[in-house]
Every structure is written in structure tokens, then in C-alpha cells.
Design an enzyme around this catalytic site. Sequence first.
Site, mmCIF file in Angstrom:
data_model
loop_
_atom_site.group_PDB
_atom_site.id
_atom_site.type_symbol
_atom_site.label_atom_id
_atom_site.label_comp_id
_atom_site.label_asym_id
_atom_site.label_seq_id
_atom_site.Cartn_x
_atom_site.Cartn_y
_atom_site.Cartn_z
ATOM 1 N N THR A 181 43.735 45.520 35.837
ATOM 2 C CA THR A 181 42.311 45.741 36.361
ATOM 3 C C THR A 181 42.466 46.220 37.841
ATOM 4 O OG1 THR A 181 41.539 43.967 35.194
ATOM 5 C CG2 THR A 181 40.138 44.279 37.000
ATOM 6 N N ARG A 202 34.763 41.439 23.776
ATOM 7 C CA ARG A 202 35.124 40.550 24.679
ATOM 8 C C ARG A 202 35.028 41.051 25.818
ATOM 9 N NH1 ARG A 202 39.028 40.948 28.833
ATOM 10 N NH2 ARG A 202 40.011 38.773 29.263
ATOM 11 N N ASP A 226 36.835 38.736 33.402
ATOM 12 C CA ASP A 226 35.961 38.121 34.538
ATOM 13 C C ASP A 226 35.169 39.291 35.506
ATOM 14 O OD1 ASP A 226 38.448 39.227 34.936
ATOM 15 O OD2 ASP A 226 38.584 37.976 36.921
ATOM 16 N N THR A 232 42.597 39.904 39.389
ATOM 17 C CA THR A 232 42.993 40.682 38.455
ATOM 18 C C THR A 232 43.758 39.705 37.486
ATOM 19 O OG1 THR A 232 44.926 41.337 39.586
ATOM 20 C CG2 THR A 232 43.094 42.889 39.635
ATOM 21 N N GLY A 233 44.242 40.029 36.562
ATOM 22 C CA GLY A 233 44.850 39.065 35.653
ATOM 23 C C GLY A 233 43.875 38.501 34.602
#
Length: 398
Positions: free
Chosen positions: A242, A270, A273, A293-294
Site C-alpha cells: 500500500t 475483501r 483498511d 500500511t500492512g
Amino acid sequence: MSLWSRRKFFLTSLAGTAAAGTSNVFGRLKPEADSSALQTAARKGTRPIMISSANGLHALEKGMDILRSGGDTLDAAVAAVTVVEDDPNDDSVGYGGLPNEEGEVELDASVMHGPTHRAGSVASVRRIKNVSRLAKTVMERTNHTMIVGDGARRFAVAEGFEEMNLLTEHSRKIWLGWKASTSFNWRPGIDSPEWNGKTAATEKRGALDSPEFREHLAGICEHDEALMARAIKAIADPPTGTINCLAVNDKGEISGTTTTSGLSWKIPGRVGDSPIIGAGLYVDGDVGGAGSTGKGEENIKISGGHTIVEMMRRGLSPTDACLEAMHRVARNYNNDKKKLATFHIYFYALNKDGVHGSASLWRNGYEPDKRARYAVHDGTGAKLVECAAYFDEVGGGE
């Protein structure tokens, strides 16, 4: 310096400047990060300034040009991430992003404009490349905040966005390799009582190491060793790439955006965030902005963007606010490092005075031998800066 003495140092040094109640917040931090990496609330910032996740390093100059010319902060942030969205060699964002389990690239993005307190968001968008700009169009031309799925695609076409196939040949070959691994990824996760102690990565290793699979993958990748290595890594540990970008101008106006192709091989539809206002992005023009991010699921559960901005409102520095959000992620698993080691997550923060900070769950970036870092452009040039690590050890995927 021991953990206790480091904590005592922070409390003592910030007591005179932190807002009422801040010391109680600091008591909840787990400060394993090196003290040299942490900032204090009294540090003077720089304006104009832009920050982003590390993959935006080469793109920040584009946004800074806009800030230098007196342009809008959201225009600057979107211009920067558009460079990454357009890059077919970046398979975490926009064109060339790794697809869902059916081979379709689905993109998510959000924007927030601090000066006007407005926001826009899109999710599960197919065939539209620049979803950060699309999210901005939702903000500017509708009275909605979020549009998703095929409705977002149709809205984009009506607003003049070009439809295109987002799956590059590079990403298609990696997806074919994942399909050939015939692994089931989406069993109950680490937050489920049904979790069996294994991850998709650990269960795939046997298949990935088999000579038969390697030979098949070599055929798919046309014996391109670099592509094979990337495919094996992406199959074993699905990327969550991201880009988050935040910008503040010389007047203290702040805006931000987060854009992504989402978790690779995800179930169609799906949403992580990145398009969730208050999670993957949150901006309050009176305080500052934050993003992440992550692994998006973990951030959604703590409303990380909003949490960080509220911590800054209470007097925490951007870095310490990011560490407080990271504490909440770790707390959800009682600091169980076996479970936490199955993912990675980063937080980024910038206040309206131009003070910036970031925290990573683990010391390393997505590559175990490299420190976690984020990108900063202070008007003189873009550079990478180390994140404060919540756990000062290697982790974040197996």
C-alpha cells in the site's frame, strides 16, 4: 538503557509540554524502540513537508512541486501516489497490482482534505487505475463518502476515467504460480479460537520446495529467476503493499491519501483498511494526519488513523502516537509474538506543524535484513528515515 529507565525518561522529558492526561497514555506504551528514534512533542517541524511509506520515495518530488507553487495539499498527495499507481513495476498499488484469487485486480483508496474537513473513498474497484484520484472525485462531485464495487467503476467511467486491464503479464505469471500451488489461504486467522498454530506460509513450504512445483513455476515464469523468486515470496507470504501519503504546506494545511491493490490472492470483495476513513487514513486539519500500511484487518480493529490523530491532539509526538496505536494492535494478542510474527504493520503520522513520525511492529521491513523505513521530503529532497520499532527484533511474516 533499560525499558523502565527509558519510559521514565520519556515521562519526565514530556511532563512540561504534554497535555493533561498524556502521562497516562504513555504508561500504556511498550517502548522497545531505540530512544534515539523517538521524537518529543517539543520538536520543531518543517513546512512544507510530505511523508509516505517507503515505496513513495521516488514520487514525493512530484507532490512537493505542487506545494512549492502554492498548490493544494490534497492535490500534492494525490499527485505523488499517482506516480506509484501508474508504475507497472510496483505490484502493490494500481496498474500491475497483484490480483485477488480469481485473477482480478481490485483497488481501494481514500482521501481526506484537512482545510475543508472533507473525505472520499472507493473500494473493490476493478479496471480503473488511479483510485486515489477517483476517491477525490467522490469527495468533490458527490454527497457520498464511499462508493464500492461495480458502482464505483461505473461512476468512474461516467466521470471520464478510462477503463483498462490492470493485470500486467508480470503479475499474471505470479498469480498463475499461486494458483498452481493449490494452497488454501483463508482458513480461520490468528484471532480465531480455531487457529491451529500454522499460517498459510508455513503450510506452503513443502509444496513450494518440491522439484515438481519448481519445474512448473519455472515454465510459467519462462525461467526468469528474478520473477520466480518474487513469485515464491508472494505465494508464501501474500503481500499487503500500500502507499500512504501525507502533505502539509507552509500555512499548516494538511491532507492525505492511502491507495492499494490490497492483500494479494484475497477473496473477491475483501476490503482492508486503506479506504476506511479513520483506519487506513485520518486527517484533522486542526491537528494532523495519519495512515497505515500492512495487514489492514489489524488496523481496522483499532481505528489506527483516528487513534493516532487523537493521541497527537492530546499532546503526543507523531512517533509516540504511532507507538500507542501499535500497542493496541499487540494488546489484541496479549503481546503473543508467535501470533504477531505472522504479519507486519506500519503507522505514519504528520502534524500540522510539520513534525513527522512512524512506527513499525517489527524492526525490519518486509525484507528481514533491512530496517523498516518511511519516506520524507522536507523541500530539499526525498530520503528514507527509520521507523521506530515496537518490537526491536525481526518478525512480520514467515
